[in-house]
Design a protein around this motif. Structure first.
Motif, PDB file in Angstrom:
ATOM      1  N   ALA A  94       0.895  -1.153   0.000  1.00  0.00           N
ATOM      2  CA  ALA A  94       0.000   0.000   0.000  1.00  0.00           C
ATOM      3  C   ALA A  94       0.938   1.209   0.000  1.00  0.00           C
ATOM      4  O   ALA A  94       1.967   1.211   0.686  1.00  0.00           O
ATOM      5  N   TRP A 115      -6.605   3.525   6.969  1.00  0.00           N
ATOM      6  CA  TRP A 115      -7.089   3.184   5.629  1.00  0.00           C
ATOM      7  C   TRP A 115      -6.809   1.713   5.320  1.00  0.00           C
ATOM      8  O   TRP A 115      -7.687   1.005   4.802  1.00  0.00           O
ATOM      9  N   ARG A 118      -9.356  -0.350   7.177  1.00  0.00           N
ATOM     10  CA  ARG A 118     -10.701  -0.240   6.568  1.00  0.00           C
ATOM     11  C   ARG A 118     -10.810  -1.056   5.288  1.00  0.00           C
ATOM     12  O   ARG A 118     -11.869  -1.576   4.964  1.00  0.00           O
ATOM     13  N   GLU A 119      -9.700  -1.165   4.559  1.00  0.00           N
ATOM     14  CA  GLU A 119      -9.690  -1.924   3.314  1.00  0.00           C
ATOM     15  C   GLU A 119      -9.575  -3.427   3.544  1.00  0.00           C
ATOM     16  O   GLU A 119      -9.621  -4.207   2.594  1.00  0.00           O
TER      17      GLU A 119
END
Length: 154
Positions: A94, A115, A118-119
């Motif tokens: 990422a 993030w 959440r992904e």
């Protein structure tokens, strides 16, 4: 605070590094001298960096930082002093960009980590920062850019 993150695959990059294992509070004291020693060694060996400098954190521990200060190189460095050979790995990551002064990087990592969670992604143990534009590019931190990379576990 950070650009929209993306998933990508990095290519392996040969690097010249100094490995440090230090208390977190010593970062400001240790990072500058390591950077200077690294670049002085490269200059003495006639080796040009092929990109900006970085820090590659090998293990995440809030109290003790185990990391490399390095730079990508086109030819292998001859180990000298604390400088040795290493690499940034070819891996799925990422990636995002933080724009601003270095004092905001911790919060940027927090936002980036949220993030990733959440992904539904699982981060690997290591991470790295590439200092694409910093104080050498101008005095206004608004123009500074740090690339954040978090390898992902399968």
């Amino acid at each position: 605070m950070i650009d929209t993150p993306a998933i990508t695959t990095t290519a392996e990059q040969p690097t010249a590094v100094i490995h440090l294992t230090i208390p977190r509070h010593s970062i400001q004291k240790e990072m500058g001298p390591a950077h200077q020693e690294l670049f002085a060694t490269l200059a003495a060996q006639g080796i040009e960096p092929t990109g900006p400098w970085f820090s590659h954190h090998l293990r995440i521990d809030p109290a003790v930082w185990d990391f490399e200060v390095g730079v990508p190189v086109s030819s292998p460095v001859t180990p000298a002093g604390r400088v040795t050979r290493s690499r940034l790995p070819a891996t799925r990551v990422a990636r995002t960009i933080y724009r601003g002064g270095y004092e905001g990087i911790g919060a940027a990592w927090g936002e980036f980590g949220a993030w990733i969670s959440r992904e539904g992604l699982k981060p690997a143990e290591n991470l790295w920062e590439i200092y694409a534009a910093g104080p050498e590019s101008g005095p206004d931190p608004a123009g500074w850019r740090t690339e954040l990379y978090r390898p992902l576990a399968d």
